[in-house]
Motif scaffolding. Structure first.
Motif, PDB file in Angstrom:
ATOM      1  N   ASN A 260      85.203  37.945  84.603  1.00  0.00           N
ATOM      2  CA  ASN A 260      85.775  36.643  84.230  1.00  0.00           C
ATOM      3  C   ASN A 260      86.532  36.846  82.931  1.00  0.00           C
ATOM      4  O   ASN A 260      86.416  37.901  82.287  1.00  0.00           O
ATOM      5  N   GLU A 261      87.285  35.831  82.556  1.00  0.00           N
ATOM      6  CA  GLU A 261      87.915  35.894  81.239  1.00  0.00           C
ATOM      7  C   GLU A 261      86.836  35.649  80.184  1.00  0.00           C
ATOM      8  O   GLU A 261      85.891  34.876  80.403  1.00  0.00           O
TER       9      GLU A 261
ATOM     10  N   GLY B 211      84.445  29.570  87.256  1.00  0.00           N
ATOM     11  CA  GLY B 211      83.306  28.656  87.419  1.00  0.00           C
ATOM     12  C   GLY B 211      82.500  28.445  86.157  1.00  0.00           C
ATOM     13  O   GLY B 211      81.666  27.545  86.099  1.00  0.00           O
ATOM     14  N   ALA B 212      82.723  29.275  85.127  1.00  0.00           N
ATOM     15  CA  ALA B 212      81.906  29.156  83.913  1.00  0.00           C
ATOM     16  C   ALA B 212      82.067  27.782  83.260  1.00  0.00           C
ATOM     17  O   ALA B 212      81.080  27.100  82.955  1.00  0.00           O
ATOM     18  N   ILE B 213      83.308  27.360  83.089  1.00  0.00           N
ATOM     19  CA  ILE B 213      83.537  26.079  82.404  1.00  0.00           C
ATOM     20  C   ILE B 213      83.033  24.919  83.276  1.00  0.00           C
ATOM     21  O   ILE B 213      82.338  24.016  82.788  1.00  0.00           O
ATOM     22  N   ALA B 214      83.326  24.987  84.582  1.00  0.00           N
ATOM     23  CA  ALA B 214      82.890  23.910  85.486  1.00  0.00           C
ATOM     24  C   ALA B 214      81.365  23.769  85.483  1.00  0.00           C
ATOM     25  O   ALA B 214      80.834  22.656  85.490  1.00  0.00           O
TER      26      ALA B 214
ATOM     27  N   ASP C 268      86.088  33.680  77.944  1.00  0.00           N
ATOM     28  CA  ASP C 268      86.550  32.351  77.510  1.00  0.00           C
ATOM     29  C   ASP C 268      86.041  31.953  76.129  1.00  0.00           C
ATOM     30  O   ASP C 268      86.693  31.188  75.424  1.00  0.00           O
TER      31      ASP C 268
ATOM     32  N   LYS D  31      88.971  37.168  94.370  1.00  0.00           N
ATOM     33  CA  LYS D  31      88.956  36.138  93.318  1.00  0.00           C
ATOM     34  C   LYS D  31      88.394  34.838  93.898  1.00  0.00           C
ATOM     35  O   LYS D  31      88.863  34.334  94.923  1.00  0.00           O
TER      36      LYS D  31
ATOM     37  N   ARG E   8      95.054  33.339  75.941  1.00  0.00           N
ATOM     38  CA  ARG E   8      94.286  33.266  77.187  1.00  0.00           C
ATOM     39  C   ARG E   8      95.127  33.621  78.401  1.00  0.00           C
ATOM     40  O   ARG E   8      96.317  33.364  78.452  1.00  0.00           O
TER      41      ARG E   8
ATOM     42  N   ASN F  32      92.244  32.437  86.511  1.00  0.00           N
ATOM     43  CA  ASN F  32      91.777  33.724  87.000  1.00  0.00           C
ATOM     44  C   ASN F  32      92.652  34.320  88.093  1.00  0.00           C
ATOM     45  O   ASN F  32      92.411  35.441  88.535  1.00  0.00           O
TER      46      ASN F  32
ATOM     47  N   SER G 125      86.965  28.139  90.964  1.00  0.00           N
ATOM     48  CA  SER G 125      85.896  27.211  90.543  1.00  0.00           C
ATOM     49  C   SER G 125      85.604  26.151  91.598  1.00  0.00           C
ATOM     50  O   SER G 125      84.447  25.804  91.838  1.00  0.00           O
TER      51      SER G 125
HETATM   52  N1  GLU Z   1      87.723  31.379  83.271  1.00  0.00           N
HETATM   53  C1  GLU Z   1      87.473  30.018  83.609  1.00  0.00           C
HETATM   54  C2  GLU Z   1      86.058  29.797  84.078  1.00  0.00           C
HETATM   55  O1  GLU Z   1      85.426  30.691  84.519  1.00  0.00           O
HETATM   56  C3  GLU Z   1      88.341  29.433  84.712  1.00  0.00           C
HETATM   57  C4  GLU Z   1      89.619  30.031  85.051  1.00  0.00           C
HETATM   58  C5  GLU Z   1      90.242  29.405  86.304  1.00  0.00           C
HETATM   59  O2  GLU Z   1      90.236  28.182  86.451  1.00  0.00           O
HETATM   60  O3  GLU Z   1      90.655  30.153  87.166  1.00  0.00           O
HETATM   61  O4  GLU Z   1      85.565  28.694  84.046  1.00  0.00           O
END
Ligand code: GLU
Length: 266
Positions: A140-141, A56-59, A143, A14, A151, A155, A17
Motif C-alpha cells: 500500500n502507499e 482500504g486503509a483509510i476506508a 499514507d 490491485k 502522494r 493505488n 477500497s
Molecule cells: N492508500 C489508500 C488506502 O489504502 C487508498 C488509495 C486508493 O484509493 O486507491 O486507503
C-alpha cells in the motif's frame, strides 16, 4: 482466444477500497476476500509470483475512528485513519494467507520510492527478494507519512509503478467498473465497453472523463495513467469488475473487461 490472467507468471493484483470494505458496515468483506485469496493461492501454488496492492486503509480506519463515511477529511485525519486501518488490513491478509502456510509481507511505499533512483533500486531489491523467498507482498502507499504533494494518491498508479519496478507481466485492476467505456456508462446509455486497447490515444484519455468513486480515489483517468505506465514497461493490464466472488476466474471466462496490451506481443 481472449487474454487471460492465467497466462501471466508475475502478476500484480490491485484491490480497490470499494471492493474490500463493506459500504454499510465499514468492515472488511471477509467472504469476498477469502474467495479472491483462494484464487491467488491457487496461482501461487502453480509457481506463479503473486503481488497484492491493497487499498482500504483509510476506508477502514475512518469508520473505526468514527470520522464518518462521507465527510471530507483533513490530511492529518486521513493519515490517522490510514494508521489505524492499515494494521487491520495487514491483519486480515496475514490471517487468511498464513492459515494456508503462505508468508505475507507488508510493504509500504511512497512516491519517492519510484522517483529516486537509489530508493527505487532498494524497493525493487526488497520486493524481488520477497518473491524469491516465496512470500506474497501486500503493498500500500505509506499514507501516514506521505503528504498531499508527495502522494501517489491512488493505488492504480502505485500498482502500475510496482508492476514496472518488478517487471511484472500482468497487472489486474479489480474495480467497481468492469472496464473502459467510450463514455461514463452510469450517465450515458450509448457508452460501449472497449475490450482491447493496444495504443492509448488522446481521444481515449478524453473519453475517460472524471469518474472517481465515493470510496476509492481512483477514477478512470488514473486507471488509464496506470495502463500507460504498464504498457510502457511491457506489462499487460486488465480493468475488471471485482465485486463478484472469484473475480480472477470471472476475468478468464468473460470478455467483458478491458485488456491493455503492450506493443511487445504477449
Ligand atoms: N492508500 C489508500 C488506502 O489504502 C487508498 C488509495 C486508493 O484509493 O486507491 O486507503
Amino acid at each position: 482466444m481472449f487474454h487471460q490472467v492465467a497466462h501471466g507468471q508475475r502478476i500484480v493484483i490491485k484491490i480497490g477500497s470499494s471492493l474490500l470494505v463493506d459500504h454499510e458496515t465499514g468492515l472488511i468483506r471477509r467472504e469476498w476476500l477469502t474467495s479472491l485469496l483462494n484464487e491467488i493461492i491457487f496461482y501461487w501454488q502453480q509457481g506463479k509470483e503473486m503481488i497484492i496492492v491493497s487499498s482500504g486503509a483509510i476506508a477502514l480506519g475512518r469508520r473505526h475512528l468514527q470520522l464518518g463515511d462521507r465527510a471530507a477529511l483533513t490530511l492529518p485525519q486521513k493519515q490517522a485513519a490510514a494508521a489505524v486501518g492499515q494494521i487491520k488490513l495487514a491483519h486480515a491478509y496475514q490471517e487468511a494467507l498464513y492459515a494456508q502456510g503462505i508468508t505475507v509481507a507488508q510493504v509500504l511505499l511512497t512516491l519517492d520510492d519510484s522517483q529516486n533512483a537509489e530508493r527505487f533500486a532498494n524497493a525493487k531489491n526488497t520486493l524481488k527478494t520477497l518473491l524469491e523467498l516465496q512470500a506474497i507482498p501486500v503493498i500500500n502507499e505509506n499514507d501516514t507519512v506521505a503528504t498531499a504533494e508527495i502522494r501517489f494518491g491512488d493505488n492504480d498508479r502505485l500498482a502500475a509503478c510496482v508492476a514496472h519496478m518488478i517487471e511484472a507481466d500482468t497487472l489486474v485492476l479489480l474495480s467497481d467498473i468492469d472496464g473502459f467505456y467510450t463514455a461514463n456508462p452510469q450517465v450515458d446509455q450509448t457508452a460501449v465497453l472497449i475490450r482491447e486497447v493496444r495504443e492509448l490515444t488522446p481521444e481515449m484519455m478524453a473519453m475517460a472523463g472524471d469518474s472517481a468513486t465515493e470510496y476509492g480515489s481512483g477514477g478512470m483517468i488514473t486507471k488509464l495513467a496506470a495502463a500507460k505506465m504498464a504498457m510502457e514497461s511491457g506489462c499487460r493490464m486488465v480493468i475488471a469488475a471485482g465485486k463478484h466472488m472469484s473475480p480472477l476466474r470471472r476475468i478468464d471466462t468473460s470478455e467483458d473487461n478491458t485488456w491493455f496490451i503492450p506493443g511487445r506481443a504477449f
